[in-house]
Design a protein around this motif. Structure first.
Motif, PDB file in Angstrom:
ATOM      1  N   LEU A  82       0.788  -1.280   0.039  1.00  0.00           N
ATOM      2  CA  LEU A  82      -0.005  -0.115   0.062  1.00  0.00           C
ATOM      3  C   LEU A  82       0.781   1.199   0.033  1.00  0.00           C
ATOM      4  CD1 LEU A  82      -2.821   1.232   0.392  1.00  0.00           C
ATOM      5  CD2 LEU A  82      -2.575   1.370   2.727  1.00  0.00           C
ATOM      6  N   PHE A  83       1.843   1.353   0.732  1.00  0.00           N
ATOM      7  CA  PHE A  83       2.991   2.416   0.812  1.00  0.00           C
ATOM      8  C   PHE A  83       3.442   2.689  -0.358  1.00  0.00           C
ATOM      9  CE2 PHE A  83       2.756   1.595   5.518  1.00  0.00           C
ATOM     10  CZ  PHE A  83       1.837   2.675   5.989  1.00  0.00           C
ATOM     11  N   ALA A  84       3.978   1.474  -1.084  1.00  0.00           N
ATOM     12  CA  ALA A  84       4.644   1.684  -2.526  1.00  0.00           C
ATOM     13  C   ALA A  84       3.917   2.212  -3.270  1.00  0.00           C
ATOM     14  CB  ALA A  84       5.103   0.213  -2.853  1.00  0.00           C
ATOM     15  N   CYS A  85       2.521   1.964  -3.476  1.00  0.00           N
ATOM     16  CA  CYS A  85       1.479   2.406  -4.181  1.00  0.00           C
ATOM     17  C   CYS A  85       1.389   3.971  -4.000  1.00  0.00           C
ATOM     18  CB  CYS A  85       0.239   1.448  -4.220  1.00  0.00           C
ATOM     19  SG  CYS A  85       0.381  -0.020  -4.920  1.00  0.00           S
ATOM     20  N   PHE A  86       1.157   4.257  -3.105  1.00  0.00           N
ATOM     21  CA  PHE A  86       0.958   5.495  -2.797  1.00  0.00           C
ATOM     22  C   PHE A  86       2.197   6.327  -3.030  1.00  0.00           C
ATOM     23  CE2 PHE A  86      -2.857   4.486  -0.347  1.00  0.00           C
ATOM     24  CZ  PHE A  86      -3.624   5.742  -0.467  1.00  0.00           C
ATOM     25  N   ALA A  87       3.332   6.072  -2.840  1.00  0.00           N
ATOM     26  CA  ALA A  87       4.529   6.762  -3.157  1.00  0.00           C
ATOM     27  C   ALA A  87       4.577   6.969  -4.595  1.00  0.00           C
ATOM     28  CB  ALA A  87       5.875   5.993  -2.585  1.00  0.00           C
ATOM     29  N   LEU A  88       4.414   5.806  -5.309  1.00  0.00           N
ATOM     30  CA  LEU A  88       4.472   5.973  -6.709  1.00  0.00           C
ATOM     31  C   LEU A  88       3.304   6.745  -7.443  1.00  0.00           C
ATOM     32  CD1 LEU A  88       6.057   5.007  -9.258  1.00  0.00           C
ATOM     33  CD2 LEU A  88       4.628   2.916  -9.452  1.00  0.00           C
ATOM     34  N   ALA A  89       2.244   6.710  -6.856  1.00  0.00           N
ATOM     35  CA  ALA A  89       1.027   7.489  -7.199  1.00  0.00           C
ATOM     36  C   ALA A  89       1.385   9.129  -6.978  1.00  0.00           C
ATOM     37  CB  ALA A  89      -0.298   7.216  -6.632  1.00  0.00           C
ATOM     38  N   PHE A  90       1.758   9.408  -5.965  1.00  0.00           N
ATOM     39  CA  PHE A  90       2.124  10.660  -5.480  1.00  0.00           C
ATOM     40  C   PHE A  90       3.377  11.329  -6.415  1.00  0.00           C
ATOM     41  CE2 PHE A  90      -0.774  10.434  -1.828  1.00  0.00           C
ATOM     42  CZ  PHE A  90      -1.194  11.626  -1.892  1.00  0.00           C
ATOM     43  N   PHE A  91       4.213  10.536  -6.530  1.00  0.00           N
ATOM     44  CA  PHE A  91       5.358  10.901  -7.546  1.00  0.00           C
ATOM     45  C   PHE A  91       5.012  11.054  -9.038  1.00  0.00           C
ATOM     46  CE2 PHE A  91       8.468   9.745 -10.783  1.00  0.00           C
ATOM     47  CZ  PHE A  91       9.457  10.535 -10.537  1.00  0.00           C
ATOM     48  N   LEU A  92       3.797  10.270  -9.354  1.00  0.00           N
ATOM     49  CA  LEU A  92       3.250  10.557 -10.649  1.00  0.00           C
ATOM     50  C   LEU A  92       2.354  11.649 -10.579  1.00  0.00           C
ATOM     51  CD1 LEU A  92       2.126   7.109 -11.815  1.00  0.00           C
ATOM     52  CD2 LEU A  92       3.974   8.596 -12.862  1.00  0.00           C
ATOM     53  N   PHE A  93       1.506  12.076  -9.683  1.00  0.00           N
ATOM     54  CA  PHE A  93       1.040  13.321  -9.514  1.00  0.00           C
ATOM     55  C   PHE A  93       1.978  14.538  -9.717  1.00  0.00           C
ATOM     56  CE2 PHE A  93      -2.621  11.043  -6.876  1.00  0.00           C
ATOM     57  CZ  PHE A  93      -3.395  11.237  -7.895  1.00  0.00           C
ATOM     58  N   GLY A  94       3.121  14.543  -8.974  1.00  0.00           N
ATOM     59  CA  GLY A  94       4.376  15.409  -9.284  1.00  0.00           C
ATOM     60  C   GLY A  94       4.635  15.727 -10.810  1.00  0.00           C
TER      61      GLY A  94
ATOM     62  N   PHE B  51      -4.393   7.465 -10.005  1.00  0.00           N
ATOM     63  CA  PHE B  51      -5.417   7.054  -9.359  1.00  0.00           C
ATOM     64  C   PHE B  51      -5.807   5.414  -9.366  1.00  0.00           C
ATOM     65  CE2 PHE B  51      -6.970  11.406  -9.511  1.00  0.00           C
ATOM     66  CZ  PHE B  51      -7.008  11.692  -8.269  1.00  0.00           C
ATOM     67  N   ILE B  52      -5.332   4.794 -10.325  1.00  0.00           N
ATOM     68  CA  ILE B  52      -5.419   3.409 -10.486  1.00  0.00           C
ATOM     69  C   ILE B  52      -4.449   2.452  -9.415  1.00  0.00           C
ATOM     70  CG2 ILE B  52      -4.961   1.502 -11.900  1.00  0.00           C
ATOM     71  CD1 ILE B  52      -6.174   2.859 -14.280  1.00  0.00           C
ATOM     72  N   LEU B  53      -3.201   3.141  -9.297  1.00  0.00           N
ATOM     73  CA  LEU B  53      -2.258   2.657  -8.470  1.00  0.00           C
ATOM     74  C   LEU B  53      -2.740   2.704  -7.062  1.00  0.00           C
ATOM     75  CD1 LEU B  53       1.018   3.980  -9.838  1.00  0.00           C
ATOM     76  CD2 LEU B  53       0.616   1.523  -9.291  1.00  0.00           C
ATOM     77  N   ILE B  54      -3.622   3.830  -6.765  1.00  0.00           N
ATOM     78  CA  ILE B  54      -4.025   4.042  -5.184  1.00  0.00           C
ATOM     79  C   ILE B  54      -5.179   2.993  -5.094  1.00  0.00           C
ATOM     80  CG2 ILE B  54      -5.279   5.473  -3.919  1.00  0.00           C
ATOM     81  CD1 ILE B  54      -3.863   8.015  -5.241  1.00  0.00           C
ATOM     82  N   VAL B  55      -6.058   2.879  -6.099  1.00  0.00           N
ATOM     83  CA  VAL B  55      -7.041   1.829  -6.081  1.00  0.00           C
ATOM     84  C   VAL B  55      -6.577   0.395  -5.725  1.00  0.00           C
ATOM     85  CG1 VAL B  55      -9.009   0.627  -7.073  1.00  0.00           C
ATOM     86  CG2 VAL B  55      -8.879   2.998  -7.163  1.00  0.00           C
ATOM     87  N   VAL B  56      -5.508  -0.040  -6.670  1.00  0.00           N
ATOM     88  CA  VAL B  56      -4.787  -1.358  -6.440  1.00  0.00           C
ATOM     89  C   VAL B  56      -4.275  -1.318  -5.003  1.00  0.00           C
ATOM     90  CG1 VAL B  56      -2.834  -2.579  -7.613  1.00  0.00           C
ATOM     91  CG2 VAL B  56      -4.548  -1.544  -9.162  1.00  0.00           C
ATOM     92  N   GLY B  57      -3.821  -0.349  -4.703  1.00  0.00           N
ATOM     93  CA  GLY B  57      -3.000  -0.848  -3.248  1.00  0.00           C
ATOM     94  C   GLY B  57      -4.033  -0.929  -1.986  1.00  0.00           C
TER      95      GLY B  57
END
Length: 88
Positions: free
Chosen positions: A32-44, A70-76
């Motif tokens: 979950l933390f990895a998905c959130f980290a990658l998602a916020f990097f992509l938002f940047g 957003f798909i990464l967040i949902v997957v996490g």
């Protein structure tokens, strides 16, 4: 000038959040933390691309980057819920 400053501040904030989640992922190895980290990097990255394209959201690749995040967040979240159901 102000728009450049705000775009940089927003991007820096999003990447700081990504580093925050990356630190927790390294400590816990929780997906979950990895998905959130990658998602916020992509938002940047999406914010930088939007700034470079003169601040318009009319390009499809901007929405594609946002969609992947957003798909990464949902997957996490889904994988975390499935893992907790298997344990309990």
């Amino acid at each position: 000038m102000l728009m450049q400053l705000l775009a940089g501040a927003i991007t820096m904030g999003l990447w700081a959040i990504a580093l925050f989640f990356l630190r927790f992922w390294r400590r816990t190895q929780d997906q979950l933390f990895a998905c959130f980290a990658l998602a916020f990097f992509l938002f940047g990255v999406e914010r930088l691309v939007m700034f470079w394209s003169a601040g318009t959201e009319s390009h499809a690749y901007i929405y594609l980057i946002r969609l992947v995040a957003f798909i990464l967040i949902v997957v996490g979240i889904v994988s975390k819920n499935r893992a907790s159901k298997r344990k309990g």
